[in-house]
Design a protein around this motif. Structure first.
Motif, PDB file in Angstrom:
ATOM      1  N   THR A   3      -3.951  20.057  -5.793  1.00  0.00           N
ATOM      2  CA  THR A   3      -2.706  20.602  -6.343  1.00  0.00           C
ATOM      3  C   THR A   3      -1.653  20.889  -5.287  1.00  0.00           C
ATOM      4  OG1 THR A   3      -3.410  22.923  -6.171  1.00  0.00           O
ATOM      5  CG2 THR A   3      -4.084  21.705  -8.141  1.00  0.00           C
ATOM      6  N   GLY A   4      -2.065  20.959  -4.024  1.00  0.00           N
ATOM      7  CA  GLY A   4      -1.136  21.324  -2.962  1.00  0.00           C
ATOM      8  C   GLY A   4      -1.035  22.818  -2.733  1.00  0.00           C
ATOM      9  N   VAL A   5      -1.875  23.614  -3.404  1.00  0.00           N
ATOM     10  CA  VAL A   5      -1.762  25.070  -3.295  1.00  0.00           C
ATOM     11  C   VAL A   5      -2.135  25.560  -1.896  1.00  0.00           C
ATOM     12  CG1 VAL A   5      -4.131  25.534  -4.093  1.00  0.00           C
ATOM     13  CG2 VAL A   5      -2.337  27.255  -4.420  1.00  0.00           C
ATOM     14  N   PHE A   6      -3.061  24.870  -1.212  1.00  0.00           N
ATOM     15  CA  PHE A   6      -3.430  25.306   0.127  1.00  0.00           C
ATOM     16  C   PHE A   6      -2.286  25.093   1.110  1.00  0.00           C
ATOM     17  CE2 PHE A   6      -7.849  24.280  -1.467  1.00  0.00           C
ATOM     18  CZ  PHE A   6      -8.178  25.612  -1.687  1.00  0.00           C
ATOM     19  N   GLU A   7      -1.566  23.995   0.929  1.00  0.00           N
ATOM     20  CA  GLU A   7      -0.374  23.761   1.750  1.00  0.00           C
ATOM     21  C   GLU A   7       0.667  24.847   1.482  1.00  0.00           C
ATOM     22  OE1 GLU A   7       2.078  21.337   4.380  1.00  0.00           O
ATOM     23  OE2 GLU A   7      -0.063  21.338   3.950  1.00  0.00           O
ATOM     24  N   TYR A   8       0.814  25.235   0.224  1.00  0.00           N
ATOM     25  CA  TYR A   8       1.756  26.299  -0.152  1.00  0.00           C
ATOM     26  C   TYR A   8       1.401  27.594   0.582  1.00  0.00           C
ATOM     27  CZ  TYR A   8       3.963  29.884  -3.079  1.00  0.00           C
ATOM     28  OH  TYR A   8       4.693  30.966  -3.520  1.00  0.00           O
ATOM     29  N   VAL A   9       0.141  27.999   0.500  1.00  0.00           N
ATOM     30  CA  VAL A   9      -0.281  29.255   1.127  1.00  0.00           C
ATOM     31  C   VAL A   9      -0.153  29.162   2.646  1.00  0.00           C
ATOM     32  CG1 VAL A   9      -2.217  30.837   1.457  1.00  0.00           C
ATOM     33  CG2 VAL A   9      -1.827  29.801  -0.777  1.00  0.00           C
ATOM     34  N   ALA A  10      -0.440  27.987   3.217  1.00  0.00           N
ATOM     35  CA  ALA A  10      -0.340  27.819   4.661  1.00  0.00           C
ATOM     36  C   ALA A  10       1.098  28.022   5.140  1.00  0.00           C
ATOM     37  CB  ALA A  10      -0.835  26.426   5.054  1.00  0.00           C
ATOM     38  N   ILE A  11       2.038  27.420   4.445  1.00  0.00           N
ATOM     39  CA  ILE A  11       3.449  27.574   4.822  1.00  0.00           C
ATOM     40  C   ILE A  11       3.882  29.028   4.635  1.00  0.00           C
ATOM     41  CG2 ILE A  11       5.811  26.897   4.244  1.00  0.00           C
ATOM     42  CD1 ILE A  11       4.657  24.156   3.411  1.00  0.00           C
ATOM     43  N   TRP A  12       3.451  29.631   3.527  1.00  0.00           N
ATOM     44  CA  TRP A  12       3.798  31.035   3.264  1.00  0.00           C
ATOM     45  C   TRP A  12       3.280  31.940   4.375  1.00  0.00           C
ATOM     46  CZ3 TRP A  12       0.827  35.403   2.644  1.00  0.00           C
ATOM     47  CH2 TRP A  12       1.461  36.528   2.132  1.00  0.00           C
ATOM     48  N   ALA A  13       2.031  31.745   4.784  1.00  0.00           N
ATOM     49  CA  ALA A  13       1.441  32.582   5.823  1.00  0.00           C
ATOM     50  C   ALA A  13       2.138  32.374   7.165  1.00  0.00           C
ATOM     51  CB  ALA A  13      -0.053  32.278   5.954  1.00  0.00           C
ATOM     52  N   ALA A  14       2.426  31.120   7.500  1.00  0.00           N
ATOM     53  CA  ALA A  14       3.091  30.832   8.766  1.00  0.00           C
ATOM     54  C   ALA A  14       4.484  31.442   8.813  1.00  0.00           C
ATOM     55  CB  ALA A  14       3.163  29.316   8.980  1.00  0.00           C
ATOM     56  N   LYS A  15       5.188  31.411   7.691  1.00  0.00           N
ATOM     57  CA  LYS A  15       6.530  31.990   7.645  1.00  0.00           C
ATOM     58  C   LYS A  15       6.482  33.510   7.764  1.00  0.00           C
ATOM     59  CE  LYS A  15       9.561  30.198   4.762  1.00  0.00           C
ATOM     60  NZ  LYS A  15      10.175  29.610   3.541  1.00  0.00           N
ATOM     61  N   ARG A  16       5.510  34.134   7.090  1.00  0.00           N
ATOM     62  CA  ARG A  16       5.396  35.597   7.172  1.00  0.00           C
ATOM     63  C   ARG A  16       5.010  36.040   8.579  1.00  0.00           C
ATOM     64  NH1 ARG A  16       7.443  34.341   3.439  1.00  0.00           N
ATOM     65  NH2 ARG A  16       7.474  35.142   1.300  1.00  0.00           N
ATOM     66  N   ALA A  17       4.226  35.211   9.269  1.00  0.00           N
ATOM     67  CA  ALA A  17       3.829  35.536  10.640  1.00  0.00           C
ATOM     68  C   ALA A  17       4.881  35.100  11.652  1.00  0.00           C
ATOM     69  CB  ALA A  17       2.501  34.863  10.977  1.00  0.00           C
ATOM     70  N   GLY A  40       5.418  32.312  12.805  1.00  0.00           N
ATOM     71  CA  GLY A  40       4.869  31.348  13.750  1.00  0.00           C
ATOM     72  C   GLY A  40       4.137  31.952  14.922  1.00  0.00           C
ATOM     73  N   ARG A  41       3.997  33.275  14.958  1.00  0.00           N
ATOM     74  CA  ARG A  41       3.315  33.947  16.068  1.00  0.00           C
ATOM     75  C   ARG A  41       1.799  33.842  15.876  1.00  0.00           C
ATOM     76  NH1 ARG A  41       6.787  34.785  20.305  1.00  0.00           N
ATOM     77  NH2 ARG A  41       8.834  35.352  19.486  1.00  0.00           N
ATOM     78  N   PRO A  42       1.087  33.218  16.833  1.00  0.00           N
ATOM     79  CA  PRO A  42      -0.343  32.943  16.640  1.00  0.00           C
ATOM     80  C   PRO A  42      -1.197  34.189  16.395  1.00  0.00           C
ATOM     81  CG  PRO A  42       0.510  31.635  18.442  1.00  0.00           C
ATOM     82  CD  PRO A  42       1.603  32.593  18.063  1.00  0.00           C
ATOM     83  N   TYR A  43      -1.011  35.235  17.200  1.00  0.00           N
ATOM     84  CA  TYR A  43      -1.852  36.425  17.020  1.00  0.00           C
ATOM     85  C   TYR A  43      -1.532  37.128  15.705  1.00  0.00           C
ATOM     86  CZ  TYR A  43      -3.820  41.080  17.583  1.00  0.00           C
ATOM     87  OH  TYR A  43      -4.504  42.253  17.372  1.00  0.00           O
ATOM     88  N   ARG A  44      -0.261  37.199  15.373  1.00  0.00           N
ATOM     89  CA  ARG A  44       0.133  37.816  14.107  1.00  0.00           C
ATOM     90  C   ARG A  44      -0.462  37.043  12.929  1.00  0.00           C
ATOM     91  NH1 ARG A  44       6.438  38.698  13.377  1.00  0.00           N
ATOM     92  NH2 ARG A  44       6.031  39.865  15.304  1.00  0.00           N
ATOM     93  N   LEU A  45      -0.496  35.726  13.053  1.00  0.00           N
ATOM     94  CA  LEU A  45      -1.096  34.892  12.019  1.00  0.00           C
ATOM     95  C   LEU A  45      -2.594  35.166  11.900  1.00  0.00           C
ATOM     96  CD1 LEU A  45      -0.936  32.486  10.006  1.00  0.00           C
ATOM     97  CD2 LEU A  45      -1.406  30.988  11.965  1.00  0.00           C
TER      98      LEU A  45
END
Length: 426
Positions: free
Chosen positions: A75-89, A91-96
């Motif tokens: 469905t693409g839902v994992f890509e959706y969550v991945a982008i959402w998480a990266a944006k909320r973090a 792009g900071r690796p430790y914050r992610l």
């Protein structure tokens, strides 16, 4: 004599797995075959016995959830969550990593930890690929967070279900006695990750900017299938949480959910099964047969009974030995068969005056659940994540996992020690 042979087979298999010269599934199957060939166990015991055979609940739980995840991935839902998480973090690796650790630990308290890592691992691969990060540290951190978070509730980690059944403990008992400590452990683990994985936190501003500019909604490729899949997943999760009321085993719920999803959607059976990590449930089956051989010949029981006899009349010693001893043994054998073997002995000790009472159950749960982080085969979730990583072309070696696992286990059990001492023994 048979006990010595069983020990020799298990130790040989364990050493070969640790050497990483042969795939662990081959080793587990060879070890199980040796146990059967040498009459350490037999087909009836290996395949049908509740305490010494294959735990089919774990195997079929894995199979059912893998099918659901396979359909969700389309469905693409994992890509959706991945982008959402990266944006909320940002792009900071430790914050992610902190975000993924907290999400994983929280989800593992409501689901079992195997289900949680099956859902979060695909997201982790996608978000790390987007940000150009090494995915292995994130996968290791997540699986450890799942084992820590799962300690908080009755349904969070399979050993807890066994303990609850033997000890007559409720969902609320686990929340009251273990959840406060788990919150502290998750916070401490997030700080520990900063040091353990410090070389993995390399910020790439260009990649972070690219991800931030993405619109996560565009990642969803099949909205009708997404709605159907999430509806079935929500029902499955609700059934997991309501296990004390519904009395359906998690394996039954997962299989029913997988069957309903395949039957109600346009996804074919072949498509739903093609991404199942078949080697993982097969590895578990072989491992259960080998450990069952140790149980059948009395090896694990003898060790447990000797420890129990040595602690009578000394509640402080009994609690600490059970906590640290369980952590050590759960690092060597999967914590599910270990707890299945140890829980009858603890049930007897709890009712013996001067042994510590109910605190022994919490020591067993903490030792087994947290000790499962120590090695690559210490807990079910560890094996599942290693299987997923290998399938995606980023294998995690036994010793790479274990060097982090030992440090985390020592730190977490060390924090659990004063908690048990101050809350129950003083």
């Amino acid at each position: 004599m048979q006990a010595a042979i069983a020990i020799a087979v298990f130790v040989t298999a364990y050493v070969v797995i640790a050497s990483e010269k042969v795939h662990r599934t081959k080793v587990a199957l060879a070890g199980a075959a040796a146990m059967l060939l040498l009459h350490i166990t037999d087909a009836e015991t290996a395949f049908y016995a509740e305490d010494t055979g294959v735990d089919w609940n774990v195997v079929f739980l894995l199979l059912g959830m893998m099918v659901i995840v396979s359909v969700l991935r389309r469905t693409g839902v994992f890509e959706y969550v991945a982008i959402w998480a990266a944006k909320r973090a940002r792009g900071r690796p430790y914050r992610l990593m902190v975000m993924l650790v907290v999400i994983t630990a929280s989800a593992s308290a409501l689901l079992d930890n195997v289900t949680t890592v099956l859902l979060i691992a695909p997201v982790t691969f996608l978000v790390c690929e987007r940000l150009g990060l090494d995915v292995v540290p994130y996968l290791i951190a997540e699986v450890m967070a799942s084992n820590i978070g799962g300690t908080a509730t009755l349904i969070g980690d399979p050993p807890n279900i066994i303990i609850a059944g033997r000890g007559g403990l409720t969902f609320n008992d686990f929340l009251l006695h273990l959840a406060p400590l788990v919150v502290l452990l998750v916070a401490a683990f997030c700080l520990l990750c900063r040091w353990l994985f410090r070389h993995a936190f390399r910020y790439d501003g260009d990649r972070a900017a690219e991800v931030t500019a993405l619109e996560e909604r565009e990642a969803v490729t099949d909205r009708p299938l997404l709605v159907q899949s999430l509806t079935v997943l929500a029902v499955v999760i609700a059934a997991f949480v309501l296990h004390p009321v519904l009395h359906y085993e998690p394996s039954v719920v997962a299989l029913l959910g997988a069957g309903l999803l395949v039957a109600a959607t346009k996804v074919t059976t072949e498509e739903a099964l093609e991404e199942v990590e078949w080697s993982t449930p097969v590895f578990f089956a072989g491992l259960f047969v080998m450990v069952g051989g140790l149980v059948e010949t009395g090896v694990i029981g003898a060790i447990s009974e000797a420890a129990a006899d040595a602690t009578r009349g000394r509640p402080e010693f009994a609690t600490m030995l059970l906590l640290w001893g369980s952590a050590g043994l759960s690092a060597i054998v999967d914590n599910i068969p270990y707890v299945a073997t140890m829980s009858p002995i603890v049930a007897d000790l709890v009712h013996v005056p001067g042994t510590g009472g109910q605190v022994l159950w919490w020591a067993l749960a903490l030792g087994a659940d947290l000790g499962g982080n120590a090695t690559a085969i210490g807990a079910s979730a560890n094996v599942v994540v290693l299987g997923i990583a290998a399938r995606n072309g980023t294998p995690i070696g036994f010793w790479r996992f274990t060097k982090y696992g030992l440090a985390v286990t020592l730190a977490m059990v060390a924090l659990a020690t004063p908690y048990l001492w101050l809350r129950y023994l003083l």
